[in-house]
Design an enzyme around this catalytic site. Structure first.
Site, PDB file in Angstrom:
ATOM      1  N   ASP A  24       3.669  -7.241 -11.667  1.00  0.00           N
ATOM      2  CA  ASP A  24       4.600  -6.133 -11.408  1.00  0.00           C
ATOM      3  C   ASP A  24       5.864  -6.218 -12.263  1.00  0.00           C
ATOM      4  O   ASP A  24       6.984  -6.064 -11.752  1.00  0.00           O
ATOM      5  CB  ASP A  24       4.984  -6.079  -9.922  1.00  0.00           C
ATOM      6  CG  ASP A  24       3.828  -5.701  -9.021  1.00  0.00           C
ATOM      7  OD1 ASP A  24       2.704  -5.545  -9.533  1.00  0.00           O
ATOM      8  OD2 ASP A  24       4.029  -5.578  -7.803  1.00  0.00           O
TER       9      ASP A  24
ATOM     10  N   ASP B 130      -1.160  -5.620 -12.515  1.00  0.00           N
ATOM     11  CA  ASP B 130      -0.481  -4.343 -12.266  1.00  0.00           C
ATOM     12  C   ASP B 130       0.913  -4.324 -12.889  1.00  0.00           C
ATOM     13  O   ASP B 130       1.878  -3.859 -12.275  1.00  0.00           O
ATOM     14  CB  ASP B 130      -0.367  -4.082 -10.756  1.00  0.00           C
ATOM     15  CG  ASP B 130      -1.693  -4.159 -10.035  1.00  0.00           C
ATOM     16  OD1 ASP B 130      -2.731  -3.888 -10.662  1.00  0.00           O
ATOM     17  OD2 ASP B 130      -1.708  -4.512  -8.834  1.00  0.00           O
TER      18      ASP B 130
ATOM     19  N   THR C 180       8.745  -6.080  -2.749  1.00  0.00           N
ATOM     20  CA  THR C 180       8.567  -5.977  -4.196  1.00  0.00           C
ATOM     21  C   THR C 180       9.799  -5.390  -4.877  1.00  0.00           C
ATOM     22  O   THR C 180      10.313  -5.943  -5.852  1.00  0.00           O
ATOM     23  CB  THR C 180       7.332  -5.118  -4.520  1.00  0.00           C
ATOM     24  OG1 THR C 180       6.182  -5.714  -3.926  1.00  0.00           O
ATOM     25  CG2 THR C 180       7.112  -5.030  -6.020  1.00  0.00           C
TER      26      THR C 180
END
Length: 328
Positions: free
Chosen positions: A155, A182, A99
């Site tokens: 994200d 999120d 990520t």
């Protein structure tokens, strides 16, 4: 002892300052057409002295993967609107194996400032496979962003701290952040002041996934006088869920112009995780069609005016060094 004129003394002082901070100028310019100090933004960042400096960015699209490790870096878009300067890349966890590695812009240096520009991860616009794809990974302390657009999907904004360091203080003013799953996540100590938070089309939209991991950690997100909007194709819109057990998120005086789920907050994995008993979720004086304090998750806190003062931006971001963002 030698005697110098005022001009001579000023010249000596300038020479000493140059020796102290290095020969590189404190203000650089960037333009895609090459009519500036640098054609690429990363080249300009790398050319700054260790003490940082300002980079004036001419309108255009800069497709670069950027890393800012030194402190005191200031990025200023010179367009009329934040949309005029776009810093964009398209990596994702699925393509680069992590990520954080996916981030278009990664900032680990302290005292970062950005103004009047857009930071984007456009992976989701060109790929059908869902994946975490960070636009901005912000981990430095005393960060300030003014009129910055942060665009992505899953994200979008990693508002976090450096491992082994106290939570980073971060201030967002008049910014726009969009995404779905999120899309504001991490463990920094962040204030979003008069920002617009927008959920893009998706079955489920989670605005926050804060990751405070222990009661002692001084982190959390405060949204003050923000506006929440959502695409009509959003299925379920939530304030967020706890990425770590002690997640802390507070919404103050927020206008909710979207159909927020009445409970407001959702468990990380319903039926499997149990974070409501440790997380701290709170709300004060919400307005708009999504404001429904009586229906919120029972463990969430409905604040009164006196309790809400605890989360006022100046108080929340204060630290032993006395720092507060420059535009308070």
């Amino acid at each position: 002892m030698a005697h110098y004129s005022l001009f001579g003394r000023l010249a000596l002082a300038a020479t000493a300052l140059t020796a102290l901070i290095g020969a590189a100028p404190l203000r650089l310019t960037v333009a895609t057409d090459g009519k500036a100090d640098h054609k690429t933004l990363q080249a300009a960042i790398d050319a700054l002295p260790d003490t940082g400096g300002e980079i004036a960015i001419t309108p255009g699209t800069y497709r670069e993967k950027l890393s800012i490790v030194r402190g005191g870096v200031r990025l200023v878009g010179k367009g009329k609107r934040p949309q005029d300067v776009v810093l964009v890349y398209g990596d994702a966890s699925a393509t680069v194996g992590g990520t954080l590695k996916s981030s278009s812009v990664t900032v680990s240096g302290d005292d970062f400032l950005a103004r009047n520009l857009t930071i984007q991860n456009d992976y989701h616009l060109h790929n059908d496979k869902p994946s975490q794809a960070v636009a901005l990974a912000l981990m430095g302390d005393r960060a300030q962003l003014y009129k910055v657009r942060l665009l992505g999907a899953q994200d979008t904004l990693y508002a976090a701290s450096r491992k082994g360091k106290p939570p980073s203080r971060q201030y967002f003013r008049d910014c726009y952040v969009e995404g779905h799953v999120d899309f504001i996540f991490g463990d920094s100590k962040a204030v979003f002041d008069r920002c617009t938070i927008h959920g893009i089309a998706n079955g489920t939209v989670m605005i926050t996934a804060q990751s405070k991991s222990s009661p002692e950690q001084d982190s959390g997100y405060v949204f003050d006088r923000c506006t929440i909007t959502a695409d009509p194709k959003v299925g379920e819109l939530w304030f967020g869920r706890a990425w770590r057990p002690y997640a802390t998120v507070v919404f103050l005086r927020t206008r909710i112009d979207a159909d927020l789920q009445p409970k407001g907050w959702r468990e990380w994995t319903p039926g499997k995780t149990d974070t409501f008993k440790t997380a701290y979720y709170a709300e004060y004086a919400s307005t708009g069609r999504g404001a429904n304090p009586a229906a919120r998750e029972p463990t969430a806190h409905a604040l009164d005016a006196k309790t809400a003062e605890r989360w006022a931006p100046r108080r929340f971001l204060s630290g032993p060094d006395g720092w507060t963002p420059g535009r308070f």
